[in-house]
Design a protein around this motif. Structure first.
Motif, PDB file in Angstrom:
ATOM      1  N   GLU A 384      34.662  44.456  17.743  1.00 16.03           N
ATOM      2  CA  GLU A 384      33.754  43.587  18.498  1.00 16.03           C
ATOM      3  C   GLU A 384      33.609  44.059  19.942  1.00 16.03           C
ATOM      4  O   GLU A 384      32.515  44.041  20.502  1.00 16.03           O
ATOM      5  CB  GLU A 384      34.252  42.147  18.466  1.00 16.03           C
ATOM      6  CG  GLU A 384      34.133  41.540  17.088  1.00 16.03           C
ATOM      7  CD  GLU A 384      34.130  40.031  17.121  1.00 16.03           C
ATOM      8  OE1 GLU A 384      34.083  39.457  18.226  1.00 16.03           O
ATOM      9  OE2 GLU A 384      34.171  39.435  16.037  1.00 16.03           O
ATOM     10  N   ALA A 385      34.730  44.484  20.500  1.00 19.15           N
ATOM     11  CA  ALA A 385      34.675  45.002  21.874  1.00 19.15           C
ATOM     12  C   ALA A 385      33.859  46.297  21.906  1.00 19.15           C
ATOM     13  O   ALA A 385      33.074  46.520  22.834  1.00 19.15           O
ATOM     14  CB  ALA A 385      36.079  45.237  22.419  1.00 19.15           C
ATOM     15  N   MET A 389      30.373  46.848  24.093  1.00 17.92           N
ATOM     16  CA  MET A 389      30.176  47.920  25.066  1.00 17.92           C
ATOM     17  C   MET A 389      28.982  48.792  24.690  1.00 17.92           C
ATOM     18  O   MET A 389      28.198  49.208  25.545  1.00 17.92           O
ATOM     19  CB  MET A 389      31.448  48.770  25.160  1.00 17.92           C
ATOM     20  CG  MET A 389      32.619  47.977  25.699  1.00 17.92           C
ATOM     21  SD  MET A 389      34.170  48.852  25.546  1.00 17.92           S
ATOM     22  CE  MET A 389      34.360  49.387  27.211  1.00 17.92           C
ATOM     23  N   LEU A 402      37.399  54.129  26.871  1.00 12.86           N
ATOM     24  CA  LEU A 402      37.664  53.024  27.795  1.00 12.86           C
ATOM     25  C   LEU A 402      38.675  52.046  27.188  1.00 12.86           C
ATOM     26  O   LEU A 402      39.592  51.581  27.857  1.00 12.86           O
ATOM     27  CB  LEU A 402      36.366  52.285  28.144  1.00 12.86           C
ATOM     28  CG  LEU A 402      35.466  52.927  29.197  1.00 12.86           C
ATOM     29  CD1 LEU A 402      34.116  52.222  29.238  1.00 12.86           C
ATOM     30  CD2 LEU A 402      36.112  52.869  30.581  1.00 12.86           C
ATOM     31  N   LEU A 403      38.507  51.765  25.902  1.00  9.64           N
ATOM     32  CA  LEU A 403      39.416  50.815  25.248  1.00  9.64           C
ATOM     33  C   LEU A 403      40.817  51.391  25.097  1.00  9.64           C
ATOM     34  O   LEU A 403      41.807  50.682  25.245  1.00  9.64           O
ATOM     35  CB  LEU A 403      38.879  50.415  23.859  1.00  9.64           C
ATOM     36  CG  LEU A 403      37.698  49.470  23.831  1.00  9.64           C
ATOM     37  CD1 LEU A 403      37.335  49.116  22.388  1.00  9.64           C
ATOM     38  CD2 LEU A 403      37.977  48.198  24.614  1.00  9.64           C
ATOM     39  N   ALA A 406      42.422  51.273  28.417  1.00  6.74           N
ATOM     40  CA  ALA A 406      42.734  49.875  28.719  1.00  6.74           C
ATOM     41  C   ALA A 406      43.994  49.431  27.982  1.00  6.74           C
ATOM     42  O   ALA A 406      44.804  48.667  28.510  1.00  6.74           O
ATOM     43  CB  ALA A 406      41.555  48.982  28.331  1.00  6.74           C
ATOM     44  N   ARG A 409      47.138  50.070  29.850  1.00  6.46           N
ATOM     45  CA  ARG A 409      47.197  49.631  31.244  1.00  6.46           C
ATOM     46  C   ARG A 409      48.441  48.861  31.645  1.00  6.46           C
ATOM     47  O   ARG A 409      49.063  49.149  32.670  1.00  6.46           O
ATOM     48  CB  ARG A 409      45.942  48.809  31.574  1.00  6.46           C
ATOM     49  CG  ARG A 409      45.952  48.280  33.009  1.00  6.46           C
ATOM     50  CD  ARG A 409      44.648  48.477  33.694  1.00  6.46           C
ATOM     51  NE  ARG A 409      44.226  49.855  33.699  1.00  6.46           N
ATOM     52  CZ  ARG A 409      42.959  50.247  33.809  1.00  6.46           C
ATOM     53  NH1 ARG A 409      42.013  49.369  33.897  1.00  6.46           N
ATOM     54  NH2 ARG A 409      42.653  51.508  33.828  1.00  6.46           N
TER      55      ARG A 409
END
Lengths: 446, 251
Positions: A384-385, A389, A402-403, A406, A409
């Motif tokens: 879903e993310a 995006m 990016l995920l 992340a 992080r």
């Protein structure tokens, strides 16, 4: 038996070992040898080593540089670490030997020792003897016993009571050799009462041969001391890293460790913390990014022996290709350790059908007034993310990157050196993009 | 600008859209209304290219090009924007990085150089002020810990950043209190030009008091069963959906 060649070697070269080390280290060899003959190397028949058959890593023709043959190059020029400018004090171990740079460490507060373990044993015998081979549990860790048999030098850091070392220190481990090598490295960290210090340890490989590295770190945090210990592994695929960290904490002390495996071969990271004073706090982080056939196995043991202590563990793995990952987190809360708070989190991203992750939380709680929790997830990137995006124009590949970054992080955020956090974020992004180049530009794994 | 013909779509083997026909021109605002489960959100997902939905028949022409078969990111770069009914939380990805990636992806698609950092930050500030958004929000992870209203505001903020040609606002009014609704609607109205178009998907007439549609369509059981002007929305408000749905449901 795999161990035979190493015990033979030990007996044969015992004189050489002693001659190239210090009395304080030599004193423990016999006891370590006796233990090692009993335990041998860990193997996958042992419960805690089911996913890492350590003994097989030693089933090879490995050289040991017992005579401390010096390295002819200047490592400051030959190797450039990926994490520059973090510290004003940089120390270097080439294999297991302390590299004596021309300029001694200047600007450290009075009374602080940072340098060769061997020199420390001679210059600070009382401190050395009180901690060396005493914090480590050799009977419970065959690799630690083995390391103690062969260790001749390493890095020592001693911060006396009430002293704060403001700037972080950096230790760079360089693996260097013309033939396949067994390296046995030793680190000793002693923080006196209310002392404060941060140490970053970077692992690098300079040559394209096999290395089997054992590293034993003993850490002592006295009452109200604060120690940050960060490790960054950036080794070639031919490196086996067997690390055992043993930490003893007194009351109100605070220890943060964070181990980042950016690139590796075969890694087993053990860490054992004994919280033996009231209101001690431990924060343990671990992050590994593995692909190809890389292997990461993290083992953490939090031993809550006294009341009111806090521990948190956060381990994350990103696995691709045929990488394998394992995590085992043990928390023991002893009868007296009321009001303990212990939290454990393990999150894993498995990005291919052939990568595998094994995870095991083990909580042993003998006190009744405690807060303990553990959380474990293993999965893929959030679809879903990703769609969210992509609906903003970001390509699938970029959105995945990016995920993934992340995902790493919060482990990076545990590090209390802002410049290092930024540098790591950049390195992790490069790692995911396949753009990570070896420091020193030798390009071993490109 | 947009021409949907005989669109059929299934999700998990169930047919949700059963022959949608819709035409949207530049400068127009279309409202699509309908009861729950009529296929409104499916239509918006299909337009944006959500891979969970499978289009079995029909076509979607956008500026004369067939959208079906086009990746979601390419549709976005062509100028389609979906304001999500349920915006997704993305822990660890900051709003700033997210927006920079989105803005520059679109520029790259048009063979333009990435926006210089100072211009980008200025754009962020301008658009944030347009929506009256707290500067703290854009420093946080995407939608993480945002209230329902903040999430919806954030959708319109992103729309303002990206400057799309066709915006599909899926239930943007749900979860908004009246003050937030006014701010969001004012933002949308200020972004309106003669060149772009908006599709408002909504259950209630409330939003249409603030964003005036040119056309209103009623979606029921996967088809558009009635179209009209703004007065149709008022009629629906007064009479509900029953009178329409009864007429088309075969007993």
């Amino acid at each position: 038996m795999v161990e035979q060649q190493y015990t033979d070697l030990f007996e044969q070269y015992r004189g050489e070992l002693d001659a190239n080390s210090a009395e304080g280290l030599n004193r423990h060899r016999d006891a370590a040898f006796d233990i090692f003959r009993q335990t041998g190397f860990p193997s996958s028949v042992q419960e805690d080593y089911r996913r890492s058959d350590i003994v097989r890593r030693f089933d090879a023709d490995l050289g040991l540089n017992l005579r401390n043959i010096p390295v002819p190059v200047n490592p400051h020029e030959a190797f450039r670490c990926n994490v520059p400018d973090i510290s004003t004090h940089t120390f270097i171990l080439i294999n297991d030997r302390y590299y004596d740079s021309a300029a001694p460490a200047e600007g450290l507060p009075d009374g602080v020792f940072a340098g060769s373990l061997r020199q420390f044993a001679e210059a600070y015998p009382a401190q050395f003897d009180a901690h060396y081979a005493r914090i480590a549990d050799m009977a419970g860790d065959g690799v630690a016993a083995y390391n103690t048999m062969f260790a001749r030098d390493g890095f020592a850091l001693y911060v006396p009571a009430n002293v704060e070392v403001e700037k972080p220190l950096q230790l760079i481990n360089i693996l260097h050799g013309g033939v396949d090598l067994n390296v046995n490295r030793r680190i000793l960290i002693i923080a006196g009462e209310n002392a404060r210090v941060k140490l970053l340890v970077c692992d690098h490989t300079a040559d394209d041969v096999r290395f089997v590295v054992t590293q034993v770190t003993e850490m002592f945090a006295d009452t109200s001391a604060r120690v940050d210990f960060y490790e960054l592994e950036d080794n070639s695929e031919k490196v086996t890293r067997l690390s055992s960290l043993f930490c003893e904490q007194r009351g109100h002390s605070e220890v943060v460790t964070d181990s980042i495996t950016l690139h590796n071969g075969y890694t087993r990271n053990n860490c054992r913390f004994r919280l033996s004073g009231k209101h001690a706090a431990t924060h343990v982080g671990g992050l590994a990014i593995c692909d190809k056939k890389q292997h990461i196995d993290s083992f953490a043991f939090l031993d809550h022996a006294m009341p009111g202590c806090t521990s948190s563990e956060l381990f994350r793995n990103v696995l691709k290709d045929e990488a394998t990952g394992a995590f085992c987190g043990k928390i023991r809360v002893r009868t007296d350790a009321q009001k303990t708070q212990a939290y454990q989190t393990n999150r894993n991203l498995v990005l291919s059908d052939t990568a595998r992750m094994f995870s095991r939380p083990l909580l042993e709680i003998y006190a009744d007034d405690v807060k303990c929790s553990h959380g474990l997830t293993t999965g893929q990137l959030d679809e879903e993310a990703l769609f969210y995006m992509r609906a903003r124009g970001i390509s699938r590949e970029e959105a995945r990157l990016l995920l993934m970054t992340a995902f790493t992080r919060d482990v990076v955020d545990m590090i209390r050196i802002p410049a290092l956090r930024e540098q790591l974020t950049t390195l992790i992004d490069k790692r995911f993009r396949g753009e990570l180049t070896h420091c020193g530009n030798s390009g071993i794994y490109k | 600008m947009l021409e949907i013909k005989n669109l059929h779509a299934v999700v998990e083997e169930k047919e949700i859209l059963k022959g949608i026909e819709l035409k949207v021109n530049e400068g127009e605002i279309h409202a699509i209304m309908g009861p729950n489960g009529s296929g409104k959100s499916t239509l918006s997902s299909v337009l944006a290219g959500n891979p969970k939905f499978e289009v079995t028949r029909g076509s979607i022409l956008f500026k004369g090009r067939e959208l079906l078969g086009m990746e979601p990111e390419d549709r976005a770069c062509e100028g389609i924007f979906l304001s999500f009914q349920y915006p997704v939380e993305i822990p660890g990805v900051s709003m700033v990085n997210f927006m920079r990636a989105a803005v520059n992806a679109r520029r790259k698609y048009r063979n333009e150089a990435p926006l210089p950092a100072s211009d980008f930050l200025k754009l962020m500030r301008d658009r944030r002020e347009l929506l009256g958004m707290d500067s703290q929000l854009v420093n946080r992870s995407v939608n993480e810990g945002f209230s329902g209203g903040e999430k919806k505001k954030n959708e319109i903020f992103q729309m303002a950043m990206i400057d799309p040609q066709l915006s599909i606002l899926d239930e943007t009014d749900s979860g908004l209190d009246i003050d937030a609704l006014r701010v969001v609607a004012a933002g949308v109205n200020r972004l309106r030009t003669k060149e772009n178009a908006i599709i408002l998907i909504t259950h209630y007439q409330r939003l249409l008091e603030y964003i005036k549609p040119d056309y209103v369509h009623v979606l029921y059981a996967g088809q558009i069963v009635k179209s009209g002007g703004p007065e149709l929305a008022l009629e629906l408000e007064r009479k509900g959906y029953d009178w329409l749905t009864r007429a088309v449901t075969p007993e």
